[in-house]
Design an enzyme around this catalytic site. Structure first.
Site, PDB file in Angstrom:
ATOM      1  N   TYR A  83     -11.190  -4.782   3.118  1.00 27.26           N
ATOM      2  CA  TYR A  83     -10.288  -4.273   4.155  1.00 27.26           C
ATOM      3  C   TYR A  83     -11.102  -4.188   5.453  1.00 27.26           C
ATOM      4  O   TYR A  83     -11.972  -3.322   5.576  1.00 27.26           O
ATOM      5  CB  TYR A  83      -9.753  -2.899   3.762  1.00 27.26           C
ATOM      6  CG  TYR A  83      -8.638  -2.373   4.641  1.00 27.26           C
ATOM      7  CD1 TYR A  83      -8.716  -2.405   6.028  1.00 27.26           C
ATOM      8  CD2 TYR A  83      -7.481  -1.849   4.091  1.00 27.26           C
ATOM      9  CE1 TYR A  83      -7.709  -1.927   6.833  1.00 27.26           C
ATOM     10  CE2 TYR A  83      -6.457  -1.353   4.880  1.00 27.26           C
ATOM     11  CZ  TYR A  83      -6.579  -1.408   6.256  1.00 27.26           C
ATOM     12  OH  TYR A  83      -5.552  -0.926   7.056  1.00 27.26           O
TER      13      TYR A  83
ATOM     14  N   ASP B 178      -6.042   8.953   9.628  1.00 28.11           N
ATOM     15  CA  ASP B 178      -4.700   8.545  10.033  1.00 28.11           C
ATOM     16  C   ASP B 178      -4.341   9.010  11.430  1.00 28.11           C
ATOM     17  O   ASP B 178      -4.690  10.112  11.846  1.00 28.11           O
ATOM     18  CB  ASP B 178      -3.663   9.070   9.025  1.00 28.11           C
ATOM     19  CG  ASP B 178      -3.650   8.196   7.773  1.00 28.11           C
ATOM     20  OD1 ASP B 178      -3.929   8.696   6.675  1.00 28.11           O
ATOM     21  OD2 ASP B 178      -3.412   6.985   7.950  1.00 28.11           O
TER      22      ASP B 178
ATOM     23  N   GLU C  58       0.864  -1.184   0.000  1.00 26.93           N
ATOM     24  CA  GLU C  58       0.000   0.000   0.000  1.00 26.93           C
ATOM     25  C   GLU C  58       0.896   1.227   0.000  1.00 26.93           C
ATOM     26  O   GLU C  58       1.811   1.346   0.828  1.00 26.93           O
ATOM     27  CB  GLU C  58      -0.874   0.023   1.265  1.00 26.93           C
ATOM     28  CG  GLU C  58      -1.878  -1.086   1.372  1.00 26.93           C
ATOM     29  CD  GLU C  58      -2.694  -0.999   2.670  1.00 26.93           C
ATOM     30  OE1 GLU C  58      -2.384  -0.155   3.540  1.00 26.93           O
ATOM     31  OE2 GLU C  58      -3.641  -1.809   2.803  1.00 26.93           O
TER      32      GLU C  58
HETATM   33  O1  LIG Z   1      -1.129   2.154  10.651  1.00 28.48           O
HETATM   34  P1  LIG Z   1      -1.769   0.829  11.054  1.00 28.48           P
HETATM   35  O2  LIG Z   1      -2.414   0.897  12.454  1.00 28.48           O
HETATM   36  O3  LIG Z   1      -0.810  -0.357  10.923  1.00 28.48           O
HETATM   37  O4  LIG Z   1      -2.986   0.565  10.053  1.00 28.48           O
HETATM   38  C1  LIG Z   1      -2.735   0.294   8.632  1.00 28.48           C
HETATM   39  C2  LIG Z   1      -2.944   1.602   7.917  1.00 28.48           C
HETATM   40  O5  LIG Z   1      -1.866   2.459   8.276  1.00 28.48           O
HETATM   41  C3  LIG Z   1      -3.011   1.608   6.384  1.00 28.48           C
HETATM   42  O6  LIG Z   1      -3.734   0.507   5.871  1.00 28.48           O
HETATM   43  C4  LIG Z   1      -3.632   2.940   6.096  1.00 28.48           C
HETATM   44  C5  LIG Z   1      -2.923   4.105   5.954  1.00 28.48           C
HETATM   45  N1  LIG Z   1      -3.793   5.142   5.838  1.00 28.48           N
HETATM   46  C6  LIG Z   1      -5.074   4.682   5.976  1.00 28.48           C
HETATM   47  C7  LIG Z   1      -6.301   5.342   5.991  1.00 28.48           C
HETATM   48  C8  LIG Z   1      -7.488   4.588   6.176  1.00 28.48           C
HETATM   49  C9  LIG Z   1      -7.433   3.183   6.300  1.00 28.48           C
HETATM   50  C10 LIG Z   1      -6.167   2.498   6.283  1.00 28.48           C
HETATM   51  C11 LIG Z   1      -5.023   3.268   6.139  1.00 28.48           C
END
Ligand SMILES: O=P(O)(O)OC[C@@H](O)[C@@H](O)c1c[nH]c2ccccc12
Length: 267
Positions: A174, A60, A49
């Site tokens: 997701y 975020d 990603e």
């Molecule tokens: O940071 P974490 O807690 O490991 O979660 C994954 C996430 O960062 C990634 O999938 C992601 C980055 N930005 C996002 C915004 C919404 C959903 C998901 C995301």
């Protein structure tokens, strides 16, 4: 069949769980981002990603917000990210999922945006703030150019909403493991196991679990609950940002390899 579907089909045949790391494009700079994609690709990442930095990343947590701020401070733009991807994706095995908020897509125009990311070699798309009610306007054109638009299931979603999202989502689903924003948690919510069961009742599409995974034990837990992918963002972004770009690249290589080994080793 799309690159992402092929990836999950191969992993499912081998009874493996996918490792999907997330990094923010342009943090610390796009040259390092290109190297990080290659490092993750050869360190066990099955899909990667890549976040387009945005000024108001409402989904975020602090780690990824700070990464976006650093990337924007360097003047990182969507066009620069796509130019970097066009030069980098041919050398990658792992399909790339682009993360962007909805506004930049609307500003550029859906068809032009999709055409440009397809040309850059992007395989999938996640738009965190895309409401399900507006998803159809993006799902159809994305499907027509072979881009998988993956939708997010929140732990607070109703059964009906979960079913609607599961049916519409492309590539995989997701599953957001916890309410709130991205960011490492001390433990994973056991509710994830029930949500995985609930989603599996309505679809056989792969399900990736993200939010909160901070170490390999938590990634193992997610696999043992039956997830088809463990998604790790903040814990990777944090390591990449520590020390020099070179030491950060070494750190994510080691961490990614440990994560992949852990979720692949039979418990
Ligand atoms: O940071 P974490 O807690 O490991 O979660 C994954 C996430 O960062 C990634 O999938 C992601 C980055 N930005 C996002 C915004 C919404 C959903 C998901 C995301």
């Amino acid at each position: 069949m799309t690159a992402i579907s092929r990836c999950f089909e191969t992993l499912r045949r081998n009874h493996e769980c996918a490792l999907i790391p997330f990094i923010t494009a342009g943090d610390p700079d796009l040259e390092t981002t290109a190297k990080a994609l290659q490092v993750l690709d050869r360190s066990g990442a099955d899909i990667i990603e890549l976040g387009v930095p945005y000024s108001d990343p409402l989904a975020d947590g602090p780690v990824i917000q700070a990464a976006a701020t650093r990337a924007l401070a360097r003047g990182t733009t969507l066009d620069q990210v796509l130019e970097m991807l066009q030069a980098t994706t041919p050398s990658l095995q792992a399909p790339i999922i682009l993360f962007t908020y909805y506004n930049p897509i609307l500003h550029r125009g859906v068809d032009k945006f999709l055409e440009q990311i397809k040309t850059a070699g992007v395989a999938g798309l996640v738009v965190p703030d895309l409401p399900l009610e507006e998803a159809a306007g993006l799902l159809k054109p994305a499907g027509e150019v072979g881009i998988d638009l993956t939708l997010l299931v929140a732990p607070t979603s109703s059964a009906q909403r979960i079913e609607a999202i599961a049916r519409a989502s492309q590539g995989f689903i997701y599953l957001v493991s916890v309410t709130g924003v991205t960011g490492m948690r001390s433990q994973m919510e056991s509710r994830v196991s029930d949500l995985l069961t609930q989603i599996r009742r309505v679809t056989d599409k792969p399900i990736g679990v993200g939010f909160g995974i901070s170490d390999s034990e938590q990634a193992r837990q997610v696999r043992e609950w039956g997830a088809d992918a463990a998604i790790v963002g903040s814990a990777i972004v944090k390591r990449l940002a520590e020390g020099t770009p070179e030491s950060g690249l070494d750190a994510i290589a080691q961490f990614c390899q440990t994560l992949k080994t852990t979720i692949t080793t039979p418990s």
